[in-house]
Design an enzyme around this catalytic site. Structure first.
Site, short mmCIF file in Angstrom:
data_model
loop_
_atom_site.label_atom_id
_atom_site.label_comp_id
_atom_site.label_asym_id
_atom_site.label_seq_id
_atom_site.Cartn_x
_atom_site.Cartn_y
_atom_site.Cartn_z
N ASN A 28 0.86 -1.18 0.00
CA ASN A 28 0.00 0.00 0.00
C ASN A 28 0.90 1.23 0.00
OD1 ASN A 28 -1.85 2.01 0.43
ND2 ASN A 28 -2.38 1.39 2.52
N TRP A 29 1.00 1.86 -1.17
CA TRP A 29 1.91 3.01 -1.30
C TRP A 29 1.35 4.27 -0.65
CZ3 TRP A 29 4.18 3.23 -7.00
CH2 TRP A 29 4.98 2.09 -7.21
N LYS A 30 0.08 4.23 -0.29
CA LYS A 30 -0.59 5.42 0.28
C LYS A 30 -0.36 6.63 -0.65
CE LYS A 30 -0.04 3.35 4.76
NZ LYS A 30 -0.01 3.51 6.19
N HIS A 85 -9.50 0.87 4.89
CA HIS A 85 -8.24 1.06 5.60
C HIS A 85 -8.47 2.01 6.78
CE1 HIS A 85 -4.15 2.33 6.48
NE2 HIS A 85 -3.76 1.22 5.87
N GLU A 99 -5.50 -5.66 10.39
CA GLU A 99 -4.51 -4.65 10.73
C GLU A 99 -4.88 -3.98 12.05
OE1 GLU A 99 -2.32 -3.06 7.09
OE2 GLU A 99 -4.19 -1.96 7.17
N GLY A 138 2.00 1.86 11.27
CA GLY A 138 2.92 2.99 11.43
C GLY A 138 3.74 2.90 12.70
N GLY A 171 2.81 -1.31 4.43
CA GLY A 171 2.76 0.13 4.18
C GLY A 171 4.16 0.68 3.89
#
Ligand code: PEP
Length: 252
Positions: free
Chosen positions: A9-11, A96, A166, A172, A233
């Site tokens: 997930n490149w965000k 998400h 998640e 993060g 991420g």
């Protein structure tokens, strides 16, 4: 052997198309050699057409990070599943925690999941508790999140579902959830699915883990966590780290 699934997930990264192409090319180079891993890269919408042009279908798939549940119409700023399908996108991350933080609800998640199933696309449905304590309230929370997110989904569509567990507190973060706890949670998630759809459907639904995964902890999460894949991420936009991760989890 069932292939392991790694979703990047490149965000909202990187900030130029050139960088996106470079990162994608480096992932593709590694993905070409993998035997037991399916790679799905989810870049920002704006890069999808250019990256699709550089890809060969069997090495790597492209996903999106969200959709709007309507097909088309007066919905300024939105992108529909229909549009993505037309481009050749097969996977979409739904629900998400960062989108939930911006107002996404279980109700809108349920509509998005259903919109994808109707087009034969695969939702990567994100679920996860914000807090975890000894009372076990996170289990009830997760059960409700799964039930509410799938409340429009019949058994005939469930074969396309991918669940990404998640825990929000691990996203993060410096440290991932302990693999033993990931194992417990994957069993719990399957139990909820068994109650909803039956044993066969539940065992064939891939359950991924996401939250502070990197090339150092990925193999242990697979071996002790007993999951089917990872949603990654930060490490997915680090070309060296992601390449190492892909190679490490490619067991033959
Ligand atoms: C995510 O945002 O889905 C995620 C897993 O992020 P990270 O790997 O950076 O914790």
């Amino acid at each position: 052997m069932k292939k392991r699934m790694i979703v990047g997930n490149w965000k909202m990264n990187p900030i130029t198309l050139e960088e996106a192409k470079r990162l994608f090319k480096s992932i593709k180079r590694v993905a070409e050699k993998l035997k037991s891993v399916t790679v799905v890269v989810c870049p920002p919408y704006i890069y999808i057409p250019a990256l699709l042009n550089t890809r060969s279908e069997f090495q790597i798939s492209i996903g999106a990070q969200d959709i709007y549940f309507e097909g088309q119409g007066s919905f300024t700023g939105e992108v529909s599943a229909l549009m993505l399908k037309d481009l050749g996108v097969g996977y979409v991350i739904i629900g998400h925690s960062e989108r939930r933080e911006m107002g996404e609800t279980d109700e809108s998640v349920a509509k998005k999941v259903q919109a994808l199933f109707e087009l034969g696309m695969c939702p990567i449905l994100c679920i996860g508790e914000k807090i975890r304590d000894d009372s076990g309230s996170h289990l009830e929370f997760l059960k409700n999140q799964i039930k509410n997110s799938l409340n429009k989904v019949s058994k005939k569509h469930i074969g396309k579902l991918i669940i990404a567990y998640e825990p929000v507190w691990a996203i993060g973060a410096k440290k991932a959830m302990e693999p033993e706890n990931i194992y417990e949670m994957s069993i719990f998630i399957r139990k909820v699915l068994v109650d909803m759809y039956g044993y066969d459907e539940a065992v064939s639904t891939p359950v991924l883990y996401g939250g502070a995964v990197n090339f150092r902890n990925a193999t242990e999460i697979f071996s002790k966590g007993q999951i089917d894949g990872l949603l990654v991420g930060r490490e997915s936009v680090n070309s060296t780290g992601f390449a190492e991760l892909l190679k490490a989890v490619d067991v033959s």
